[in-house]
Design a protein around this motif. Structure first.
Motif, PDB file in Angstrom:
ATOM      1  N   MET B   1     -10.155 -71.366  13.444  1.00 27.93           N
ATOM      2  CA  MET B   1      -9.834 -69.951  13.728  1.00 27.93           C
ATOM      3  C   MET B   1      -8.617 -69.842  14.637  1.00 27.93           C
ATOM      4  O   MET B   1      -8.569 -70.436  15.709  1.00 27.93           O
ATOM      5  N   PHE B   2      -7.615 -69.116  14.143  1.00 27.40           N
ATOM      6  CA  PHE B   2      -6.434 -68.884  14.971  1.00 27.40           C
ATOM      7  C   PHE B   2      -6.637 -67.631  15.801  1.00 27.40           C
ATOM      8  O   PHE B   2      -7.396 -66.738  15.424  1.00 27.40           O
ATOM      9  N   ASP B   3      -5.944 -67.590  16.922  1.00 26.86           N
ATOM     10  CA  ASP B   3      -5.957 -66.341  17.677  1.00 26.86           C
ATOM     11  C   ASP B   3      -5.125 -65.303  16.935  1.00 26.86           C
ATOM     12  O   ASP B   3      -5.541 -64.164  16.779  1.00 26.86           O
ATOM     13  N   ILE B   4      -3.964 -65.748  16.492  1.00 30.04           N
ATOM     14  CA  ILE B   4      -3.037 -64.793  15.886  1.00 30.04           C
ATOM     15  C   ILE B   4      -2.437 -65.343  14.608  1.00 30.04           C
ATOM     16  O   ILE B   4      -2.001 -66.495  14.558  1.00 30.04           O
ATOM     17  N   ALA B   5      -2.419 -64.510  13.577  1.00 29.34           N
ATOM     18  CA  ALA B   5      -1.667 -64.845  12.367  1.00 29.34           C
ATOM     19  C   ALA B   5      -0.519 -63.854  12.249  1.00 29.34           C
ATOM     20  O   ALA B   5      -0.724 -62.644  12.331  1.00 29.34           O
ATOM     21  N   ILE B   6       0.670 -64.398  12.091  1.00 28.03           N
ATOM     22  CA  ILE B   6       1.856 -63.555  11.941  1.00 28.03           C
ATOM     23  C   ILE B   6       2.309 -63.680  10.496  1.00 28.03           C
ATOM     24  O   ILE B   6       2.526 -64.793  10.006  1.00 28.03           O
ATOM     25  N   ILE B   7       2.406 -62.561   9.818  1.00 34.88           N
ATOM     26  CA  ILE B   7       2.756 -62.608   8.391  1.00 34.88           C
ATOM     27  C   ILE B   7       4.235 -62.272   8.216  1.00 34.88           C
ATOM     28  O   ILE B   7       4.668 -61.157   8.525  1.00 34.88           O
ATOM     29  N   GLY B   8       4.989 -63.237   7.746  1.00 36.00           N
ATOM     30  CA  GLY B   8       6.422 -63.033   7.496  1.00 36.00           C
ATOM     31  C   GLY B   8       7.269 -63.760   8.518  1.00 36.00           C
ATOM     32  O   GLY B   8       7.187 -63.488   9.705  1.00 36.00           O
ATOM     33  N   ALA B   9       8.081 -64.716   8.027  1.00 35.68           N
ATOM     34  CA  ALA B   9       8.906 -65.511   8.933  1.00 35.68           C
ATOM     35  C   ALA B   9      10.369 -65.123   8.827  1.00 35.68           C
ATOM     36  O   ALA B   9      11.251 -65.950   8.669  1.00 35.68           O
ATOM     37  N   GLU B 171       1.673 -67.100   0.324  1.00 34.48           N
ATOM     38  CA  GLU B 171       1.820 -65.676   0.042  1.00 34.48           C
ATOM     39  C   GLU B 171       0.480 -64.982   0.228  1.00 34.48           C
ATOM     40  O   GLU B 171      -0.487 -65.277  -0.478  1.00 34.48           O
ATOM     41  N   VAL B 172       0.434 -64.103   1.193  1.00 32.69           N
ATOM     42  CA  VAL B 172      -0.828 -63.412   1.490  1.00 32.69           C
ATOM     43  C   VAL B 172      -1.154 -62.472   0.333  1.00 32.69           C
ATOM     44  O   VAL B 172      -0.386 -61.566   0.018  1.00 32.69           O
ATOM     45  N   LYS B 173      -2.332 -62.720  -0.306  1.00 32.21           N
ATOM     46  CA  LYS B 173      -2.707 -61.921  -1.476  1.00 32.21           C
ATOM     47  C   LYS B 173      -3.778 -60.902  -1.114  1.00 32.21           C
ATOM     48  O   LYS B 173      -3.936 -59.887  -1.774  1.00 32.21           O
ATOM     49  N   ASN B 174      -4.542 -61.243  -0.090  1.00 31.97           N
ATOM     50  CA  ASN B 174      -5.583 -60.314   0.325  1.00 31.97           C
ATOM     51  C   ASN B 174      -5.984 -60.594   1.774  1.00 31.97           C
ATOM     52  O   ASN B 174      -5.852 -61.728   2.253  1.00 31.97           O
ATOM     53  N   ILE B 175      -6.448 -59.536   2.449  1.00 31.49           N
ATOM     54  CA  ILE B 175      -6.954 -59.707   3.804  1.00 31.49           C
ATOM     55  C   ILE B 175      -8.302 -58.993   3.874  1.00 31.49           C
ATOM     56  O   ILE B 175      -8.445 -57.871   3.381  1.00 31.49           O
ATOM     57  N   THR B 176      -9.286 -59.643   4.468  1.00 23.20           N
ATOM     58  CA  THR B 176     -10.569 -58.950   4.674  1.00 23.20           C
ATOM     59  C   THR B 176     -10.886 -58.938   6.161  1.00 23.20           C
ATOM     60  O   THR B 176     -10.541 -59.863   6.887  1.00 23.20           O
ATOM     61  N   TYR B 185      -6.120 -64.363   2.763  1.00 28.85           N
ATOM     62  CA  TYR B 185      -6.191 -65.149   1.541  1.00 28.85           C
ATOM     63  C   TYR B 185      -4.821 -65.379   0.894  1.00 28.85           C
ATOM     64  O   TYR B 185      -3.996 -64.472   0.820  1.00 28.85           O
ATOM     65  N   CYS B 186      -4.653 -66.600   0.433  1.00 30.17           N
ATOM     66  CA  CYS B 186      -3.550 -66.896  -0.503  1.00 30.17           C
ATOM     67  C   CYS B 186      -4.243 -67.541  -1.696  1.00 30.17           C
ATOM     68  O   CYS B 186      -4.609 -68.704  -1.649  1.00 30.17           O
ATOM     69  N   ASP B 187      -4.457 -66.768  -2.753  1.00 29.77           N
ATOM     70  CA  ASP B 187      -5.280 -67.203  -3.887  1.00 29.77           C
ATOM     71  C   ASP B 187      -6.653 -67.661  -3.381  1.00 29.77           C
ATOM     72  O   ASP B 187      -7.306 -66.921  -2.671  1.00 29.77           O
TER      73      ASP B 187
END
Lengths: 420, 485, 124
Positions: B1-9, B171-176, B185-187
């Motif tokens: 488990m990460f504290d933070i996920a940053i989407i997009g570099a 590639e983030v395809k879904n987030i729950t 999720y990526c696939d």
């Protein structure tokens, strides 16, 4: 600091011929600097034949032509460094060289011969609209991949530009199993030799679309196709003629540019038309003791002319190293008039010409049954009947020094239309 | 488990990653492409704006001038090319000079330092190549030029140095939303993080809509630019803007940090988020428009043209906020111009937001420095000799136009955010950015990539997935179709 | 039967018309050429077109992976692709000297395929 009598920049056909000729004219201390891994330059990838008809009176392939000079070069034991780059040249003829093997080298030369050749114009330089996917190659880069390294750029090809490299690559790609859909040419005529149009296109039913250009490039990652359209007399694309060609590869053969970055840094004056240095009858640039020959001076159609010009340059450089500068005589300017796009050399010092001088020129359009008129001031010194003149073919004219001396300060060449 | 996920570099994601890497946090930076800085970050004006453009009291206004002031230290720490060459907004008539006064007043409100309105003579003295029709200009000495992708790459490298994990091709395809964390999720693949920061550029709306109800839409507009040869590099000394009129903002012109010259952008709303490339229309527009700044513009020295998509939203202001009520999902969206200039201040804002949700604790040790790739050609003769003695590969010039050595290319591949593609190497070490545009060196660059990454020549991509460069010859190629051949 | 041939004997590139006659002294009626070479070329091109093939062959143990080769003389135009197929079957080892015969009497044409450059073996 290393000292040489002559340093030749570039070990292609021009550099080799110039170095060999300088050696034959008595210069011992010569260095040839080559940035590639072997001598021979671009000829090594030009595996087709048609070279050498003028110099050797037989038809050779590019590598064969190169090897003859490389063999002679080695026989004469001329020093050379491979994988070595010239970083800069100064007006007082000191140079900075770099290579993995020798590190950074400072070299001082009595004379320098520039023989760096040319590079290909890019898609960016002609600014074709569209995306920027993989699959767009300059024809020369593709030629190297195919003929030397054994890789294929793609399977379905469109070629823009009908200069000789474009035509030759059309055939190469067919022989390698690819489909070449079309060769697209902006001008109303091909810039290549007739034999190449016949043997590289017509033999394989590849359409040559004259007066056409590519107006869009499609494909996000890899090229998917190009849109081709006919152009009107002002070179504007005609909307109703647009046609999409599916392809995974686009080869560009849209012109060659003399590679003169080092020359510019050395303070050498360039001719805007040729993209090469302004030179005198000895192929000496505006900086005394720096000479130029081959495609770095002006782009040639046949390597035979490169050899001829470079030999002359090697000889001149040898003279420069050994002879006292002679004063006196007059300087005559060469001027390209009606129908002529450029003349090399740009000036002729009468004192330096023994009996005759060869001038090289290109015309600006296709001409049939015309007269090439050579004048000094208003006096006609030569009329040469020409059945056929084309921008793709360089012309060489030999003029006797008496004729030049008898006239004024300008030597002009023009095309007289309408016959006699 | 990460504290933070940053989407997009892109520039925003990398800037936030680096800023957050100062704190005791487990961070993962996710990128859909095979390299960082692959969206708007690689195709923009490369300007650090002074900050007089944005309307006062907007987030843009607040973050632009503040961000601008942070670049000196940032670029020293990260060894990124940056130069405060100043900007001029050029007016060509009395009417336009009124606009200058407006911009001047606005700039002062926004906290832009040292603004000055110049008279015709002063302007021409600063910029002798500028059109004689100039009537005056607004001078902003704090404006600068930067290498945008160099900055993002440097930020990513420094973030990694300080513990951030980078995941490319994700590639983030879904987030729950789970109880107190998110599944991203990526696939089939997924990872978990307590907080999510959405910096997905033109796809930020798509990412937002995976977890929230849609409340903004990214409507990208496209900007077309042209890059010119170094021989034109010194045409202007400062960044030149045209005075905004009813017809639009006009074309700007500047020297790049690498000594090239750039003009652009066009501005067109586009329907698709896929970059469709340059157009004839754009080309004509630039040609026509640059004439207003320089009548004798040397078009023939063009070396390339490109387009970038800008992540516009209807409100025309940045969206930087936690969504819903203490959701832990933070949108950093609608970051169009002056996003690059504002990016350090944006990152600070995000840190503050997070600090309010979960009190952050600073690390004892944070290494703010990142070393750049050594540029051989800029070294003194002695340094050059020394370097080649230490590593022979610095004696081998691969890119003839820019004099870039094998040593630099290998370095660009071997770094923590190393290049894996031809364009990746180009963005880091610059081979192929010169006049020949890689005609001579791209085969050599591919060879070096092959060797260093231990893959085949056919696997070397130009840039994104699918952008293969070469195929096998017919004899070795089992997929060679006989169709039409 | 009429055919048009572009003459490549010189850069002029005359469009030469060749008409095959069923009777009479001359078998072909030639027009459009500006010199005698055009006539000769056109008849050859109609009756037995030939070409020189220049191509490359796979080579190992050299700095490059392809060695340039050529037919040591002309072969029938119709045989070009079969000839390429023959060459594609081959794999050479460096060193090779210029002029080395790679395939003797290819496809029974009486023409050899020869190396058109020398290539040294990689020094280990």
């Amino acid at each position: 600091m290393y000292n040489y009598d002559i340093v030749v920049v570039g070990g292609g056909p021009a550099g080799l011929a110039a170095a060999i000729e300088a050696r034959k004219n008595g210069v011992r201390n010569i260095l040839v600097v080559e940035r590639d891994r072997e001598l021979g330059g671009i000829l090594n990838q030009c595996i087709h034949n048609g070279f050498g008809l003028h110099i050797f009176k037989e038809e050779l392939t590019g590598p064969e032509y190169a090897e003859r000079f490389i063999d002679e070069f080695h026989r004469l034991e001329i020093e050379y460094k491979l994988d070595t780059m010239v970083l800069n040249i100064t007006e007082d003829k000191t140079m900075k060289l770099v290579s993995s093997e020798y590190g950074l080298m400072h070299v001082k030369a009595k004379a320098i011969i520039l023989a760096m050749g040319c590079r290909e114009r890019t898609r960016g330089a002609i600014n074709i609209p569209g995306t920027r996917p993989a699959g767009i190659f300059s024809a020369g880069t593709a030629q190297r991949f195919v003929n030397m390294e054994g890789y294929m750029p793609g399977k379905k090809v469109v070629i823009l530009g009908s200069g000789d490299i474009g035509l030759i690559m059309a055939r190469t790609m067919v022989w390698e199993g690819a489909k070449v859909s079309a060769v697209v040419e902006l001008m109303p005529y091909s810039g290549g030799l007739t034999r190449n149009i016949v043997q590289c296109l017509e033999d394989f039913d590849i359409p040559l679309l004259l007066n056409h250009t590519i107006i869009n490039i499609k494909g996000d990652e890899r090229l998917e196709g190009v849109t081709v359209a006919e152009v009107d007399s002002s070179k504007k694309a005609i909307k109703s003629t647009e046609k999409f060609f599916e392809c995974d590869t686009l080869l560009l053969s849209v012109g060659l540019i003399p590679e003169n970055e080092l020359s510019i840094n050395a303070g050498i004056e360039l001719d805007r038309k040729t993209g090469g240095a302004v030179v005198n009858e000895s192929m000496e640039t505006s900086v005394a003791g720096i000479f130029a020959c081959g495609n770095v001076l002006h782009v040639h159609d046949l390597v035979d002319w490169v050899t001829e010009e470079s030999r002359k340059t090697g000889k001149s450089a040898a003279k420069y190293v050994y002879e006292q500068p002679s004063e006196g005589g007059r300087t005559i300017e060469t001027i390209a008039e009606e129908g002529i796009s450029y003349i090399v050399p740009h000036e002729i010092r009468t004192k330096k010409v023994e009996d005759k001088i060869d001038i090289y020129l290109r015309v600006d359009n296709i001409y049939e049954d015309v007269i090439l008129l050579i004048k000094t001031d208003s006096k006609i010194i030569k009329r040469i009947k020409k059945k056929h003149l084309a921008p793709g073919e360089m012309e060489s004219v030999s003029i006797s020094i008496e004729d030049i001396i008898s006239g004024g300060a300008k030597l002009t060449v023009e095309i007289e239309k309408g016959g006699q | 488990m990460f504290d933070i996920a940053i989407i997009g570099a892109g520039i925003i994601g990398t800037m936030i990653s680096r800023e957050l890497s100062k704190y005791k946090l487990d961070i993962i930076l996710l990128e859909k492409d095979n390299d960082v800085a692959n969206g708007a970050t690689k195709a923009n004006s490369a300007i650090i704006h002074a900050g007089y453009d944005a309307l006062p009291n907007t987030i843009k206004a607040k973050t632009n001038a503040e961000g601008n002031a942070m670049f000196d230290q940032l670029c020293v720490d990260l060894s990124v090319p940056f130069s405060r060459i100043g900007s001029l907004v050029v007016a060509k008539c009395e009417e336009e000079k009124k606009v200058l006064t407006e911009l001047y007043e606005r700039g002062k409100k926004n906290g832009v330092p040292n603004l000055k309105i110049l008279e015709k003579e002063e302007v021409l003295q600063m910029e002798p190549s500028l059109t004689n029709k100039v009537a005056g200009a607004l001078f902003a000495p704090s404006a600068g030029i930067i290498g945008p992708w160099e900055l993002a790459i440097a930020l990513a490298e420094n973030a990694i140095e300080n513990g951030v994990e980078l995941k490319l091709n994700y590639e983030v395809k879904n987030i729950t939303k789970e109880k107190d964390y998110y599944k991203i999720y990526c696939d089939e693949d997924y990872l978990e993080a307590k907080y999510v920061i959405n910096c997905a550029g033109i796809y930020a709306d798509k990412i937002n809509n995976m977890i929230n109800s849609p409340y903004f839409e990214i409507m990208p507009d496209t900007g077309e630019y042209q890059l010119y040869d170094k021989s034109v590099g010194k045409l202007f000394n400062s960044i030149i803007f045209q005075c905004p009129t009813d017809k639009g903002k006009g074309v700007l012109a500047l020297s790049t940090v690498h000594g090239n010259f750039m003009i652009g952008p066009t501005s067109e709303r586009v329907k698709s988020k896929e970059n469709k490339g340059t157009t004839r229309r754009g080309k004509d527009f630039l040609k026509e428009n640059i004439r207003d700044l320089c009548e004798e513009f040397p078009y023939s020295k063009i070396i390339t043209a490109f387009t970038g998509l800008r992540a516009k939203v209807i409100s025309e202001d940045f969206i930087i906020e936690e969504t819903g009520n203490s959701s832990g999902f933070i949108n950093v969206a609608g970051i169009d111009s002056p996003g690059l200039s504002a990016s350090p201040a944006i990152a600070k804002m995000v840190v503050n937001i997070l600090n309010n949700i979960a009190s952050l604790e600073k690390k004892e040790k944070f290494n703010e420095k990142r070393k750049a790739i050594t540029q051989f050609i800029t070294l003194s003769d002695d340094e050059k000799s020394e370097l080649i003695k230490k590593d022979k590969r610095y004696g081998k010039i691969i890119c003839r136009c820019e004099n870039i050595t094998e040593g630099e290319i290998v370095d660009s591949i071997k770094r923590s955010v190393g290049a894996t593609t031809v364009d990746g190497v180009k963005r880091r070490a610059r081979p192929g950015s010169g006049r020949c545009q890689g005609g001579f060196c791209s085969p050599r660059v591919m060879e070096i990539l092959t060797r260093e990454l231990n893959v085949g020549m056919y696997e070397i991509l130009k840039s994104n997935k699918g952008s293969y460069n070469l195929i096998k010859r017919k004899v070795e190629n089992e997929n060679w179709s006989g169709e039409n051949v | 039967m009429r055919q048009t041939i572009t003459c490549i004997a010189c850069p002029l590139g005359c469009r030469v018309e060749v008409e095959e006659k069923s009777q009479g002294e001359k078998k072909y009626l030639i027009s459009g050429h500006k010199c005698i070479r055009g006539e000769k070329y056109a008849i050859e091109e109609i009756t037995n077109p030939t070409r020189v093939l220049t191509y490359t062959v796979k080579i190992r143990n050299a700095n490059l992976s392809r060695l340039p080769i050529k037919t040591d003389g002309v072969i029938a135009k119709g045989l070009l692709f079969s000839c390429i197929e023959e060459i594609d079957k081959i794999e050479l080892q460096a060193p090779i000297r210029i002029g080395d015969v790679i395939i003797e009497n290819v496809l029974n044409t009486g023409v050899d395929i020869v190396a058109s450059r020398s290539m040294n073996a990689i020094k280990i």
